[in-house]
Design an enzyme around this catalytic site. Structure first.
Site, mmCIF file in Angstrom:
data_model
loop_
_atom_site.group_PDB
_atom_site.id
_atom_site.type_symbol
_atom_site.label_atom_id
_atom_site.label_comp_id
_atom_site.label_asym_id
_atom_site.label_seq_id
_atom_site.Cartn_x
_atom_site.Cartn_y
_atom_site.Cartn_z
ATOM 1 N N TRP A 355 3.523 -43.399 43.424
ATOM 2 C CA TRP A 355 4.916 -42.983 43.593
ATOM 3 C C TRP A 355 5.260 -41.845 42.647
ATOM 4 O O TRP A 355 6.303 -41.208 42.788
ATOM 5 C CB TRP A 355 5.853 -44.168 43.397
ATOM 6 C CG TRP A 355 6.021 -44.653 41.976
ATOM 7 C CD1 TRP A 355 5.036 -44.919 41.078
ATOM 8 C CD2 TRP A 355 7.258 -44.950 41.316
ATOM 9 N NE1 TRP A 355 5.577 -45.360 39.891
ATOM 10 C CE2 TRP A 355 6.928 -45.393 40.013
ATOM 11 C CE3 TRP A 355 8.591 -44.889 41.685
ATOM 12 C CZ2 TRP A 355 7.903 -45.773 39.085
ATOM 13 C CZ3 TRP A 355 9.562 -45.276 40.758
ATOM 14 C CH2 TRP A 355 9.210 -45.705 39.479
ATOM 15 N N ASP A 356 4.365 -41.581 41.690
ATOM 16 C CA ASP A 356 4.541 -40.468 40.755
ATOM 17 C C ASP A 356 4.899 -39.179 41.497
ATOM 18 O O ASP A 356 5.763 -38.416 41.055
ATOM 19 C CB ASP A 356 3.244 -40.209 39.976
ATOM 20 C CG ASP A 356 2.722 -41.430 39.248
ATOM 21 O OD1 ASP A 356 3.016 -42.560 39.695
ATOM 22 O OD2 ASP A 356 2.005 -41.272 38.251
ATOM 23 N N GLU A 498 5.942 -52.774 35.240
ATOM 24 C CA GLU A 498 4.745 -53.522 35.627
ATOM 25 C C GLU A 498 4.359 -54.608 34.625
ATOM 26 O O GLU A 498 3.330 -55.260 34.787
ATOM 27 C CB GLU A 498 3.585 -52.551 35.847
ATOM 28 C CG GLU A 498 3.817 -51.659 37.049
ATOM 29 C CD GLU A 498 2.805 -50.532 37.169
ATOM 30 O OE1 GLU A 498 2.685 -49.979 38.260
ATOM 31 O OE2 GLU A 498 2.161 -50.192 36.145
ATOM 32 N N LYS A 611 7.797 -52.283 30.325
ATOM 33 C CA LYS A 611 6.819 -51.204 30.160
ATOM 34 C C LYS A 611 7.509 -49.844 30.232
ATOM 35 O O LYS A 611 7.174 -48.916 29.513
ATOM 36 C CB LYS A 611 5.755 -51.315 31.251
ATOM 37 C CG LYS A 611 4.722 -50.199 31.251
ATOM 38 C CD LYS A 611 3.734 -50.356 32.400
ATOM 39 C CE LYS A 611 2.712 -49.238 32.426
ATOM 40 N NZ LYS A 611 1.775 -49.359 33.566
ATOM 41 N N GLN A 612 8.491 -49.733 31.138
ATOM 42 C CA GLN A 612 9.092 -48.433 31.420
ATOM 43 C C GLN A 612 10.457 -48.632 32.066
ATOM 44 O O GLN A 612 10.879 -49.755 32.342
ATOM 45 C CB GLN A 612 8.205 -47.657 32.391
ATOM 46 C CG GLN A 612 8.105 -48.289 33.776
ATOM 47 C CD GLN A 612 6.931 -47.783 34.568
ATOM 48 O OE1 GLN A 612 5.794 -48.084 34.265
ATOM 49 N NE2 GLN A 612 7.216 -46.997 35.596
#
Length: 780
Positions: A355-356, A498, A611-612
């Site tokens: 998806w980046d 994630e 994580k993000q």
């Protein structure tokens, strides 16, 4: 160690960075960040001489192969063409012996040239100057050029130089090629053929060497050698003190997937073309070929011309670094190919697309070169075949996009097993390919974003509507009815964070699925009146009349998590109930993932640790659905719990900080994003550069500091440039018109060559102009 101001040529100020000392224990950093490429191929910048720990990579985009049935497909590491063995007075040259002065390895971003120079003193006390140059041509996408100059300074030397094509390479042990044919023509031209074992893609690599002494061409008799998976030419010469030997090596790389080569699938035709183009390149010569490369890059930099006047000169260099790598990794030449998570700079993530691309990289192209953005979305259209197959295999309908994708029709290619579990010692299972499903709506969002910003109706008619309708059908089949709560839910997923697996109702996933369903309904209704013929065609292929009723029902009933009394939206059903951990020791980490030296993934899954950016990403993508105070409350709650262990994270947090008028924090997070690859951490990029982060750097500047947003089909601008900046200027495409923006602390100036009237929203005010606009800003 990298230096950002060791400028050997003044005209390259803020255009280059330099390794000032060679460290054999940290080779991966410069190999990745100084990698070369042109979208067709990528060349990792390993040194010419060999060292233990070096990773020599040459990748050609789209040439995926699977080693065996127990591994997933990956970009195969082609034969190495850059290694040069030097024997000086009978001893192998290496920087690990003798002494070195004036060492500099520099990547020149402006011209896409890698240079390395130093004076080496042997154990016998002989001083020799060595200079290396290398480029991958943007003018001829099949060409690699190398130049070597050796000058003994005090005494003469006996030199033996060996160079060729070495196919004794692998992807971390996996060999993707058959042995292949090797041949040397006329004692001058080397040619090696490789064919991938499963996909049967032919590679043809051809190379030649030319020599000069003190500027005069010389013919050196070669010693020719062919062995298993390798061929080389060895040359011997006596050099007097002060004499300079120059070697030029030119390489042509072709494959049977070349879209620009007629009859590329015919191996004999391909090898003939490769040899002919090599001979033409040799006649042209390195210097002229490099000039052509310079001109091609000059055109690109003119197209993406940024100016930043900042107290910190690193900022403009970092932005140029990001744009450079987006250029060298993007396959603008072929819509059958995507962008790897590590670009073409390393083996990390096997060359797969995530998806980046749609969320972090595509916006750069949407607003800078829309034609390329369209090509990248067509890659996803070609991937519908694999997406539909994945949906069917998992018991769903419509198109369920793979978490990782390689060749577009391959479907899901995510590996099943990953890193070690610190508690059990076993490999952890990678669940993303099974249950990280938000990518399906991310791609639908990207289609919508592109269409809104460009107005490309033909793309929508040919590709876009079909993608949005079939992804909506997937979500309609994916939703689960909760009888007790009287709502549709999405259970057992992984969201963008994630570190949280097997969660129910991840807010990002639910809201984006809802967006996808509503978008399909909107376009279905529009086509009824605007283009009923197209709707009829799509209906016959996708059963739209049947599914539209289901989209309506599911969109109305899907559970969308709401804020609690504190204004916090739960990331998932149980996140706010989990244990809170003091992350202070991990927030200052120099390497991502240090948390897993103390805890297993299962343990982290039960903590309020992210994580993000997850729910904060939702506030960025669908920002006009959430009130500013709600976004701020959630930012303050989730930021301390976010480790930014993903390179995707800093840019999102930086952009939101700009939205909150927190210029100091926004700039700090921007700087941290720029340092993921280009910063001082020696091993941050060993497996390759971070593609999404580079797109995120551009977004920090354009979407954050310049405040550019597309909201409800309108272009909004709300500049908030950092305190350290005096001026920012850049180009921007909007609905086919090129705008040139110049932003200072108190003024926004926009010029355009378009004869059409431009409509914008600046600081909340609707503005229309033709030619030029000068806007005095109130909110600074």
């Amino acid at each position: 160690m990298l230096s950002y101001d060791a400028i050997q040529r003044p005209e390259l100020d803020q255009w280059s960075f330099t390794e000032t000392e060679f460290n054999p224990l940290a080779q991966g950093k410069c190999e990745s960040v100084m990698s070369l490429g042109n979208g067709y191929m990528g060349l990792r910048s390993a040194t010419e001489e060999a060292y233990i720990g070096a990773t020599r990579n040459l990748f050609v985009n789209g040439t995926f192969n699977r080693f065996d049935d127990f591994e997933v497909t990956e970009l195969p590491n082609a034969a190495d063409v850059t290694q040069v063995e030097l024997l000086i007075d009978g001893k192998r040259f290496t920087l690990e012996t003798g002494s070195v002065t004036d060492y500099a390895r520099t990547l020149n971003l402006r011209d896409a040239e890698l240079t390395r120079s130093f004076v080496w003193e042997s154990d016998q006390g002989k001083r020799i100057r060595l200079e290396f140059r290398r480029f991958v041509s943007m003018h001829d996408r099949h060409l690699i050029g190398m130049k070597l100059q050796i000058t003994p300074l005090d005494e003469g030397i006996s030199l033996r130089l060996a160079s060729g094509i070495n196919a004794q390479m692998s992807n971390s042990g996996s060999q993707h090629f058959h042995e292949g044919e090797k041949r040397i023509f006329d004692k001058k031209y080397l040619q090696l053929i490789q064919t991938t074992t499963e996909t049967k893609v032919d590679f043809v690599l051809s190379a030649q060497h030319q020599f000069w002494i003190d500027g005069t061409a010389v013919e050196l008799a070669p010693q020719m050698e062919i062995e298993r998976r390798k061929m080389e030419m060895a040359y011997s010469v006596e050099l007097k003190a002060g004499q300079t030997l120059e070697m030029q090596k030119l390489i042509q790389v072709h494959t049977s997937r070349d879209s620009d080569v007629h009859d590329a699938g015919n191996l004999e035709s391909l090898r003939t073309r490769s040899l002919e183009t090599l001979k033409k390149s040799g006649a042209t010569g390195y210097d002229r070929l490099f000039e052509q490369n310079q001109q091609a890059w000059a055109s690109l930099w003119d197209r993406y011309h940024f100016e930043i006047e900042s107290a910190n000169r690193f900022d403009l260099l970092a932005l140029r670094f990001a744009i450079y790598h987006m250029m060298v990794m993007t396959p603008v030449h072929d819509r059958r190919m995507g962008i790897g998570a590590k670009g073409l700079s390393g083996e990390g993530y096997k060359g797969h697309s995530f998806w980046d691309t749609e969320i972090f990289i595509l916006p750069f192209f949407i607003y800078s070169e829309p034609e390329v953005a369209r090509t990248l979305l067509e890659y996803r259209y070609l991937g519908l075949e694999g997406a539909r197959r994945k949906a069917k295999e998992n018991g769903y309908e419509g198109a369920m996009y793979p978490w990782e994708v390689a060749w577009p029709s391959d479907g899901e290619v995510t590996p099943v097993w990953g890193a070690v579990d610190i508690v059990t010692g076993k490999q952890t299972k990678i669940w993303s390919g099974f249950i990280e499903q938000h990518i399906t709506s991310d791609i639908a969002y990207a289609v919508w974003h592109y269409y809104q910003a460009t107005g490309d109706q033909k793309f929508m008619d040919d590709y876009g509507y079909e993608m949005i309708f079939d992804t909506a059908t997937f979500w309609a089949s994916r939703l689960e009815w909760d009888e007790e709560a009287s709502r549709y839910e999405i259970n057992e997923v992984i969201g963008p964070d994630e570190y949280k697996e097997h969660v129910d109702n991840n807010a990002f996933t639910n809201y984006m699925a809802h967006f996808n369903l509503q978008l399909a309904l909107q376009y279905y209704d529009e086509l009824k009146t605007r283009n009923p013929q197209l709707l009829s065609h799509l209906d016959s292929a996708l059963s739209l009349q049947h599914y539209a009723q289901e989209w309506q029902e599911k969109a109305a009933g899907i559970y969308l998590p709401k804020p609690d009394e504190r204004g916090i939206i739960a990331q998932d059903d149980t996140y706010l109930e989990k244990r809170i951990l003091d992350l202070t020791p991990y927030k200052s980490q120099t390497k991502v993932g240090t948390l897993f030296q103390d805890y297993s993934l299962d343990q982290v899954n039960e903590m309020q640790v992210s994580k993000q950016a997850d729910i904060l990403m939702l506030f960025y993508l669908l920002e006009n659905r959430f009130a500013p105070e709600l976004k701020r409350a959630n930012y303050d709650y989730y930021e301390p719990k976010t480790l930014h262990d993903s390179s995707l994270s800093f840019s999102t947090h930086s952009i939101l900080a700009s939205d909150f008028d927190d210029k100091k924090l926004a700039y700090e997070l921007f700087r941290r994003a720029t340092e993921i690859d280009l910063g001082p951490h020696e091993h941050s990029s060993d497996a390759g550069i971070h593609s999404a982060s580079l797109g995120g750097i551009w977004q920090c500047v354009v979407m954050g500091f310049a405040g550019v947003r597309m909201l409800d089909g309108e272009l909004h601008l709300h500049p908030k440039i950092p305190g350290k900046w005096q001026r920012l200027s850049f180009p921007l495409y909007w609905k086919g018109s090129l705008l040139k923006l110049n932003i200072t602390k108190d003024q926004l100036q926009i010029t355009t060559d378009s004869k059409d009237e431009i409509h914008l929203v600046i600081e909340g005010k609707k503005v229309s102009f033709t030619g030029q606009l000068q806007f005095e800003m109130i909110h600074i």
